[in-house]
Scaffold this motif. Structure first.
Motif, PDB file in Angstrom:
ATOM      1  N   LEU A 249      -0.960  -8.164  -4.512  1.00  0.00           N
ATOM      2  CA  LEU A 249      -0.064  -7.939  -3.374  1.00  0.00           C
ATOM      3  C   LEU A 249      -0.293  -9.377  -2.463  1.00  0.00           C
ATOM      4  O   LEU A 249       0.830  -9.957  -2.114  1.00  0.00           O
ATOM      5  N   GLY A 250      -1.388  -9.771  -2.339  1.00  0.00           N
ATOM      6  CA  GLY A 250      -1.577 -11.164  -1.512  1.00  0.00           C
ATOM      7  C   GLY A 250      -0.851 -12.360  -2.040  1.00  0.00           C
ATOM      8  O   GLY A 250      -0.337 -13.141  -1.318  1.00  0.00           O
ATOM      9  N   VAL A 251      -0.926 -12.403  -3.363  1.00  0.00           N
ATOM     10  CA  VAL A 251      -0.452 -13.552  -4.162  1.00  0.00           C
ATOM     11  C   VAL A 251       0.848 -13.649  -4.006  1.00  0.00           C
ATOM     12  O   VAL A 251       1.716 -14.589  -3.559  1.00  0.00           O
ATOM     13  N   PHE A 252       1.908 -12.460  -4.439  1.00  0.00           N
ATOM     14  CA  PHE A 252       3.169 -12.411  -4.479  1.00  0.00           C
ATOM     15  C   PHE A 252       3.880 -12.264  -2.916  1.00  0.00           C
ATOM     16  O   PHE A 252       4.823 -13.231  -2.654  1.00  0.00           O
ATOM     17  N   LEU A 253       2.996 -11.817  -1.809  1.00  0.00           N
ATOM     18  CA  LEU A 253       3.529 -11.867  -0.503  1.00  0.00           C
ATOM     19  C   LEU A 253       3.449 -13.261   0.090  1.00  0.00           C
ATOM     20  O   LEU A 253       4.572 -13.733   0.707  1.00  0.00           O
ATOM     21  N   SER A 254       2.326 -14.040  -0.336  1.00  0.00           N
ATOM     22  CA  SER A 254       2.164 -15.482   0.004  1.00  0.00           C
ATOM     23  C   SER A 254       3.401 -16.308  -0.535  1.00  0.00           C
ATOM     24  O   SER A 254       3.892 -17.579  -0.067  1.00  0.00           O
ATOM     25  N   TYR A 255       4.060 -16.055  -1.513  1.00  0.00           N
ATOM     26  CA  TYR A 255       4.910 -16.791  -2.143  1.00  0.00           C
ATOM     27  C   TYR A 255       6.368 -16.243  -1.909  1.00  0.00           C
ATOM     28  O   TYR A 255       7.306 -16.891  -2.291  1.00  0.00           O
ATOM     29  N   GLY A 256       6.429 -15.367  -1.356  1.00  0.00           N
ATOM     30  CA  GLY A 256       7.882 -14.673  -0.891  1.00  0.00           C
ATOM     31  C   GLY A 256       8.564 -14.004  -2.004  1.00  0.00           C
ATOM     32  O   GLY A 256       9.798 -13.910  -1.901  1.00  0.00           O
ATOM     33  N   ASN A 257       7.930 -13.718  -3.047  1.00  0.00           N
ATOM     34  CA  ASN A 257       8.505 -13.121  -4.108  1.00  0.00           C
ATOM     35  C   ASN A 257       9.186 -11.502  -3.812  1.00  0.00           C
ATOM     36  O   ASN A 257       8.690 -10.879  -2.883  1.00  0.00           O
ATOM     37  N   PRO A 258      10.325 -11.238  -4.202  1.00  0.00           N
ATOM     38  CA  PRO A 258      10.743  -9.789  -4.020  1.00  0.00           C
ATOM     39  C   PRO A 258      10.048  -9.207  -4.981  1.00  0.00           C
ATOM     40  O   PRO A 258       9.732  -9.307  -6.093  1.00  0.00           O
ATOM     41  N   ILE A 259       9.502  -7.901  -4.618  1.00  0.00           N
ATOM     42  CA  ILE A 259       8.450  -7.144  -5.076  1.00  0.00           C
ATOM     43  C   ILE A 259       8.969  -5.784  -5.378  1.00  0.00           C
ATOM     44  O   ILE A 259       9.712  -5.018  -4.358  1.00  0.00           O
ATOM     45  N   ALA A 260       8.744  -5.063  -6.198  1.00  0.00           N
ATOM     46  CA  ALA A 260       9.004  -3.483  -6.679  1.00  0.00           C
ATOM     47  C   ALA A 260       7.599  -3.053  -7.010  1.00  0.00           C
ATOM     48  O   ALA A 260       6.869  -3.616  -7.667  1.00  0.00           O
ATOM     49  N   VAL A 261       7.648  -1.804  -6.477  1.00  0.00           N
ATOM     50  CA  VAL A 261       6.408  -1.057  -6.388  1.00  0.00           C
ATOM     51  C   VAL A 261       6.543   0.296  -7.174  1.00  0.00           C
ATOM     52  O   VAL A 261       7.218   0.964  -6.739  1.00  0.00           O
ATOM     53  N   ILE A 262       5.575   0.768  -8.233  1.00  0.00           N
ATOM     54  CA  ILE A 262       5.621   1.947  -8.611  1.00  0.00           C
ATOM     55  C   ILE A 262       4.350   2.780  -8.305  1.00  0.00           C
ATOM     56  O   ILE A 262       3.225   2.124  -8.464  1.00  0.00           O
ATOM     57  N   SER A 263       4.569   3.951  -7.756  1.00  0.00           N
ATOM     58  CA  SER A 263       3.408   4.775  -7.575  1.00  0.00           C
ATOM     59  C   SER A 263       2.890   5.956  -8.485  1.00  0.00           C
ATOM     60  O   SER A 263       1.888   6.435  -8.520  1.00  0.00           O
ATOM     61  N   GLU A 264       4.225   6.081  -9.335  1.00  0.00           N
ATOM     62  CA  GLU A 264       3.851   7.313 -10.260  1.00  0.00           C
ATOM     63  C   GLU A 264       3.981   6.705 -11.624  1.00  0.00           C
ATOM     64  O   GLU A 264       4.978   5.985 -11.999  1.00  0.00           O
ATOM     65  N   PRO A 265       3.152   6.828 -12.514  1.00  0.00           N
ATOM     66  CA  PRO A 265       3.325   6.152 -13.959  1.00  0.00           C
ATOM     67  C   PRO A 265       3.839   6.955 -15.071  1.00  0.00           C
ATOM     68  O   PRO A 265       4.032   6.493 -16.001  1.00  0.00           O
ATOM     69  N   ASP A 266       4.776   7.910 -14.777  1.00  0.00           N
ATOM     70  CA  ASP A 266       5.381   8.617 -15.648  1.00  0.00           C
ATOM     71  C   ASP A 266       6.645   7.849 -16.130  1.00  0.00           C
ATOM     72  O   ASP A 266       7.160   7.169 -15.371  1.00  0.00           O
ATOM     73  N   LEU A 267       7.117   7.971 -17.384  1.00  0.00           N
ATOM     74  CA  LEU A 267       7.836   7.052 -18.115  1.00  0.00           C
ATOM     75  C   LEU A 267       9.325   7.119 -17.434  1.00  0.00           C
ATOM     76  O   LEU A 267      10.101   6.111 -17.409  1.00  0.00           O
ATOM     77  N   ALA A 268       9.767   8.108 -16.952  1.00  0.00           N
ATOM     78  CA  ALA A 268      11.018   8.241 -16.493  1.00  0.00           C
ATOM     79  C   ALA A 268      11.139   7.503 -15.060  1.00  0.00           C
ATOM     80  O   ALA A 268      12.274   6.701 -15.019  1.00  0.00           O
ATOM     81  N   THR A 269       9.954   7.550 -14.242  1.00  0.00           N
ATOM     82  CA  THR A 269      10.153   6.685 -13.095  1.00  0.00           C
ATOM     83  C   THR A 269      10.113   5.281 -13.358  1.00  0.00           C
ATOM     84  O   THR A 269      10.606   4.313 -12.878  1.00  0.00           O
TER      85      THR A 269
END
Length: 566
Positions: A249-269
């Motif tokens: 998170l620190g790496v990509f926030l420092s570069y200003g990347n748009p970020i997507a985050v998944i909290s549940e690993p089920d394949l549908a999500t």
């Protein structure tokens, strides 16, 4: 060429040699306020169904949560354990606690409440941040009287269970609008974040990170991520309580990347988020990538837009890498494999591409990160082991945690003259590349490398989604496996696959969901060994007994010499 202006975030970290998670969102918002973060579910700490925020909004949420924690009474330097259901508000709460001058202690939602209570006793902290679901699990144990419980999702507090005298419940939502104050910075070598080990070998260890040790992990990862800075969307599907997530998170926030985050690993999500965001880079646990192989069969599927895969935490099977690379429509997709451990951060790296993947050795974890990590292989007496000989892997790195909280003697026992024993056995080839054999506690004397044997079997049997070889109660090597979609194992194909390999007992097939795992999806091998032959052992999937349906390809393993004294 990298210009000094473009390298500013990296140079600032290098010069400061501190990585303060309490300021992480604030600093990112100052540079790129409109960059976005897309979530797979709404934040649990807010009464909102939103799933998209920009950096500036998230920085404000962290500041607000820090103000609420201070209003609740959390003080400078206090430990604040966070144990709640998986959601992106877990790292936000950690950043808020650090911003308030406290030390967040991240406890995996997957931990059994009895284990959590053991860890809470080591902390000697009155605080715990949780939600109603996890609080109910803890309360069922009935052994943490006197705690100050900060509930993240409780408009209208539940009754204090009987027997928990002195327990104080506080609704964090009721503290919204508390006065904002400047962040409190602890000294660079003071504890700033505590995470725990995977727990594959027992009760997890609590690991003490400082702003300085976190910085030494962040810098090499920023350099590695340079090709995807700024515009490339990044998708993270990792444990929110692991130190690796904070560094990513620190790496990509420092570069200003748009970020997507998944909290549940089920394949549908996962499918929904991949299809909606079309990331250029994805990072998840190696065993999650195994499940994502299902997407690789789809032309123009969810992985088609991925150019870079990042795999950390553990080694990854060659067959999985081949399928992931083949799923990308890019001309030169790559999978960066980093190997490390919670105590040290990343240690070695290797880049897999379509050009070299056919020659990929699943046991090769690459070269030590130059300039950041020194690695050696030693025998049981601590003497350097010859090239090609299996020994104990030891490293020197400034990213190593300071200690195990409450278990410093145990921590010091793994140090020899500044060299840290990582607990793994391996060897180095003539080119200096590091190869992983096994965890020392998992070693079976009749087999050079359990992991190498598992790689061969999974390559010969692509229908197998998980496989571990462990000793049964009599010490005999026994394969425990799962197949894709839990279909019965074809015993004819199995017989052909094990031909020419060391003797193995008959395979035991469990459902994929029955494998005990850590928060990063590592298999708990010791727990599996304890389950074999007991009433708690999961039921086996009924086998098929049919003729061999196709020829099984053979694989040359190239086993190294083994130091039998280990």
């Amino acid at each position: 060429m990298m210009g000094a202006g473009a390298l500013a975030p990296i140079l600032r970290t290098a010069l400061r040699r501190t990585f303060r998670i309490g300021r992480m969102f604030e600093e990112a918002a100052r540079r790129n306020p409109a960059a976005t973060v897309k979530l797979d579910r709404p934040l649990g700490v807010l009464d909102s169904d939103r799933t998209a925020y920009d950096y500036d909004e998230l920085a404000d949420i962290v500041d607000d949560l820090a103000a609420r924690l201070r209003a609740a009474g959390v003080g400078r330097g206090e430990y604040v354990p966070v144990y709640k259901s998986p959601n992106f508000d877990l790292p936000l709460l950690a950043c808020a606690a650090a911003r308030a001058g406290a030390v967040p202690v991240m406890l995996s939602p997957a931990l059994d409440p009895s284990v959590v209570l053991v860890l809470l006793a080591r902390l000697s902290s009155p605080w715990i941040v949780t939600d109603t679901a996890q609080f109910a699990r803890l309360a069922a144990e009935g052994t943490f009287s006197g705690a100050k419980v900060l509930l993240t999702d409780a408009p209208g507090l539940p009754d204090v269970p009987s027997g928990l005298d002195g327990l104080r419940l506080t609704d964090l939502a009721a503290l919204a609008g508390a006065p904002r104050r400047p962040p409190i910075d602890l000294p660079p070598d003071h504890a700033t974040l505590i995470t725990h080990s995977s727990g594959t070998t027992g009760v997890p260890k609590l690991m003490v990170h400082t702003t300085r040790t976190l910085s030494h992990r962040l810098l090499p990862q920023q350099l590695l991520a340079w090709p995807v800075r700024h515009r490339s969307r990044v998708l993270l599907a990792m444990s929110f309580v692991h130190s690796r997530f904070f560094n990513s998170l620190g790496v990509f926030l420092s570069y200003g990347n748009p970020i997507a985050v998944i909290s549940e690993p089920d394949l549908a999500t996962v499918r929904r988020m991949l299809s909606a965001t079309r990331p250029a880079l994805v990072e998840t646990h190696p065993n999650n990538f195994v499940l994502w192989e299902d997407f690789a069969q789809e032309t123009g599927g969810p992985l088609a837009g991925v150019r870079y895969y990042s795999s950390t935490f553990d080694a990854i099977h060659p067959g999985t890498v081949k399928k992931l690379l083949s799923a990308s429509r890019h001309r030169r997709p790559a999978l960066l494999q980093l190997f490390g451990q919670s105590e040290t951060g990343p240690l070695t790296g290797w880049l897999n591409t379509r050009r070299n993947v056919e020659r990929m050795d699943g046991r090769c974890i690459g070269y030590p990160l130059p300039g950041f990590v020194r690695l050696r292989v030693v025998d049981s007496s601590g003497r350097p082991a010859p090239r090609g000989t299996i020994g104990r892997l030891e490293v020197r790195t400034r990213g190593r945690v300071r200690t195990y909280l409450g278990e410093d003697e145990r921590f010091q026992s793994q140090l020899t003259g500044g060299w840290w024993y990582v607990g793994d056995m391996g060897w180095r080839d003539r080119a200096g590349r590091v190869h992983l054999a096994d965890r020392e506690v998992d070693k079976i004397s009749e087999i050079d490398s359990n992991l190498g044997l598992e790689d061969v079997l999974m390559e010969r049997l692509p229908e197998v989604s998980e496989l571990v070889v462990v000793p049964d109660p009599a010490g005999r090597p026994t394969p425990i496996l799962a197949t894709r979609h839990d279909r019965p194992l074809d015993r004819g194909r199995w017989a052909a696959a094990v031909a020419g390999l060391p003797h193995l007992e008959s395979p035991v097939q469990w459902r994929f969901a029955d494998f005990p795992r850590t928060s990063t999806w590592k298999i708990k091998r010791l727990e599996i060994r304890g389950l074999l032959g007991t009433e708690e052992e999961p039921p086996q999937v009924p086998p098929e007994s049919v003729p061999v349906t196709s020829q099984i390809p053979t694989t040359q393993s190239g086993a190294p010499n083994v130091d039998k004294s280990l």
